[in-house]
Write an enzyme that holds these catalytic residues in place. Sequence first.
Site, PDB file in Angstrom:
ATOM      1  N   GLY A   1     -36.845  21.190   2.361  1.00 14.17           N
ATOM      2  CA  GLY A   1     -36.844  22.219   3.399  1.00 14.17           C
ATOM      3  C   GLY A   1     -38.223  22.462   3.975  1.00 14.17           C
TER       4      GLY A   1
ATOM      5  N   LEU B   1     -38.817  22.276   7.155  1.00 13.58           N
ATOM      6  CA  LEU B   1     -38.833  21.005   7.893  1.00 13.58           C
ATOM      7  C   LEU B   1     -39.917  20.973   8.973  1.00 13.58           C
ATOM      8  CD1 LEU B   1     -34.974  20.428   8.294  1.00 13.58           C
ATOM      9  CD2 LEU B   1     -36.508  19.638   6.462  1.00 13.58           C
TER      10      LEU B   1
ATOM     11  N   GLY C   1     -42.650  15.443  10.236  1.00 13.19           N
ATOM     12  CA  GLY C   1     -42.544  14.325   9.282  1.00 13.19           C
ATOM     13  C   GLY C   1     -41.088  14.127   8.882  1.00 13.19           C
ATOM     14  N   HIS C   2     -40.423  15.239   8.512  1.00 16.18           N
ATOM     15  CA  HIS C   2     -39.000  15.158   8.165  1.00 16.18           C
ATOM     16  C   HIS C   2     -38.186  14.697   9.381  1.00 16.18           C
ATOM     17  CE1 HIS C   2     -40.406  18.543   5.405  1.00 16.18           C
ATOM     18  NE2 HIS C   2     -39.958  17.664   4.549  1.00 16.18           N
TER      19      HIS C   2
ATOM     20  N   LYS D   1     -46.138   9.190   3.075  1.00 12.63           N
ATOM     21  CA  LYS D   1     -47.094  10.183   2.558  1.00 12.63           C
ATOM     22  C   LYS D   1     -46.950  10.333   1.043  1.00 12.63           C
ATOM     23  CE  LYS D   1     -46.775  14.725   2.831  1.00 12.63           C
ATOM     24  NZ  LYS D   1     -47.237  15.359   1.580  1.00 12.63           N
ATOM     25  N   ASP D   2     -45.694  10.282   0.578  1.00 11.96           N
ATOM     26  CA  ASP D   2     -45.439  10.373  -0.861  1.00 11.96           C
ATOM     27  C   ASP D   2     -45.188   8.947  -1.371  1.00 11.96           C
ATOM     28  OD1 ASP D   2     -45.112  13.475  -1.311  1.00 11.96           O
ATOM     29  OD2 ASP D   2     -44.138  12.989   0.568  1.00 11.96           O
TER      30      ASP D   2
ATOM     31  N   VAL E   1     -46.464  10.965   9.338  1.00 12.59           N
ATOM     32  CA  VAL E   1     -46.702  11.657  10.614  1.00 12.59           C
ATOM     33  C   VAL E   1     -47.873  12.608  10.422  1.00 12.59           C
ATOM     34  CG1 VAL E   1     -45.705  13.192  12.354  1.00 12.59           C
ATOM     35  CG2 VAL E   1     -44.265  11.477  11.231  1.00 12.59           C
TER      36      VAL E   1
ATOM     37  N   SER F   1     -47.358  18.468   6.149  1.00 13.20           N
ATOM     38  CA  SER F   1     -46.820  18.807   4.831  1.00 13.20           C
ATOM     39  C   SER F   1     -46.304  20.238   4.903  1.00 13.20           C
ATOM     40  CB  SER F   1     -47.931  18.712   3.774  1.00 13.20           C
ATOM     41  OG  SER F   1     -47.545  19.420   2.611  1.00 13.20           O
TER      42      SER F   1
ATOM     43  N   ARG G   1     -46.628  22.307   2.775  1.00 13.50           N
ATOM     44  CA  ARG G   1     -47.633  23.173   2.146  1.00 13.50           C
ATOM     45  C   ARG G   1     -48.781  23.536   3.092  1.00 13.50           C
ATOM     46  NH1 ARG G   1     -46.016  19.627  -2.092  1.00 13.50           N
ATOM     47  NH2 ARG G   1     -45.283  20.742  -3.935  1.00 13.50           N
TER      48      ARG G   1
HETATM   49  P1  AMP Z   1     -40.381  17.044   0.961  1.00  9.46           P
HETATM   50  O1  AMP Z   1     -39.524  18.017   1.698  1.00  9.46           O
HETATM   51  O2  AMP Z   1     -41.829  17.386   0.984  1.00  9.46           O
HETATM   52  O3  AMP Z   1     -39.837  16.708  -0.404  1.00  9.46           O
HETATM   53  O4  AMP Z   1     -40.296  15.698   1.782  1.00  9.46           O
HETATM   54  C1  AMP Z   1     -39.076  15.090   2.097  1.00  9.46           C
HETATM   55  C2  AMP Z   1     -39.337  13.726   2.645  1.00  9.46           C
HETATM   56  O5  AMP Z   1     -40.162  13.829   3.806  1.00  9.46           O
HETATM   57  C3  AMP Z   1     -40.115  12.837   1.654  1.00  9.46           C
HETATM   58  O6  AMP Z   1     -39.570  11.535   1.693  1.00  9.46           O
HETATM   59  C4  AMP Z   1     -41.515  12.864   2.187  1.00  9.46           C
HETATM   60  O7  AMP Z   1     -42.255  11.701   1.883  1.00  9.46           O
HETATM   61  C5  AMP Z   1     -41.250  12.948   3.680  1.00  9.46           C
HETATM   62  N1  AMP Z   1     -42.438  13.472   4.370  1.00  9.46           N
HETATM   63  C6  AMP Z   1     -43.144  14.587   4.063  1.00  9.46           C
HETATM   64  N2  AMP Z   1     -44.217  14.710   4.873  1.00  9.46           N
HETATM   65  C7  AMP Z   1     -44.196  13.638   5.704  1.00  9.46           C
HETATM   66  C8  AMP Z   1     -45.041  13.185   6.764  1.00  9.46           C
HETATM   67  N3  AMP Z   1     -46.124  13.851   7.142  1.00  9.46           N
HETATM   68  N4  AMP Z   1     -44.708  12.038   7.386  1.00  9.46           N
HETATM   69  C9  AMP Z   1     -43.594  11.334   7.014  1.00  9.46           C
HETATM   70  N5  AMP Z   1     -42.756  11.713   6.037  1.00  9.46           N
HETATM   71  C10 AMP Z   1     -43.055  12.841   5.382  1.00  9.46           C
END
Ligand code: AMP
Length: 280
Positions: free
Chosen positions: A31, A33, A36-37, A149-150, A176, A185, A187
């Site tokens: 979440g 969002l 990147g998401h 990123k991860d 992104v 992020s 965060r």
């Molecule tokens: P999260 O909600 O942080 O667990 O991220 C969900 C998905 O979004 C994971 O596969 C992350 O690697 C991807 N994600 C997070 N930040 C970015 C970003 N800046 N660019 C591309 N994908 C991202």
Amino acid sequence: MEVITKINEVQERVLSTKDSRKSIGFVPTMGALHDGHISLMRSARNENDELIVSIYLNPTQFDNNDDFDNYPCQLNKDIEIAGKENVDVVFAPCTEEMYPDGFCTYVTQDKLLDTLCGRVRPGHFDGVTTIVAKLFNIIKPDRAYFGQKDYQQSAVIKRLVADLNMNIDIKVCPTVREEDGLALSSRNIRLNPEERQSALCIYGSLLKARAMFDSNIRDTKNIIKEMTSVIKKTKHTKIDYISIVNERTLEELSLIDGKALAAVAVWIGNTRLIDNIILE
Ligand code: AMP
């Protein structure tokens, strides 16, 4: 768009999608969002008949209570964003649904975890592999989308589907960034304006690594020393790790020979951020 909170309901929906021989693209998220998401959702939208996005703040992957308590949560706004991206189903379960009383089965790995975030966040990837295995079993996607990123997370997930014979294509999409280079992020919202400025040193250190690599420097000690100095001279920073690893095995390299991953984790004030680039 359907918003589903119950496992049996999303399973029914998946069954009927499978019956009509439609492919399912899946984007798991926690979440809050951002673009990147959204880039993952767009790739999944383009490559599949049906798009399912999960929004679930998974407690078992947090190794730090403060981080969990302060993680941003904006479900209504997230649902609106997903609607605009033509998502078919948002799956947003609660924790009682995902980890009911008596839950005691975990998925763990014994490789890939002694470097990068695996080394400094004990238990984190057990939480990730467990929740992703559960989500994959529920959604049964044809393709699942993760962000570069991860990077270690995507490597761990690729291993998970190979080892457990899950017939799922894992797609890794580019990171992104904001215009000034900061990786998006969830965060980032926690950074105050001064910290936001300081956070630029993360990408700055990675660009330094790339510049040195491009001028044929292959000794990682040398590169890491310069990356460290970029971060250390910036206010509000504390380095968690700076590593240069083999892009496939994630083993630390002393000399770059072929493709490598430069990865950093830095505390900016009370917020820990990660980023990486491929050196090739
Ligand atoms: P999260 O909600 O942080 O667990 O991220 C969900 C998905 O979004 C994971 O596969 C992350 O690697 C991807 N994600 C997070 N930040 C970015 C970003 N800046 N660019 C591309 N994908 C991202």
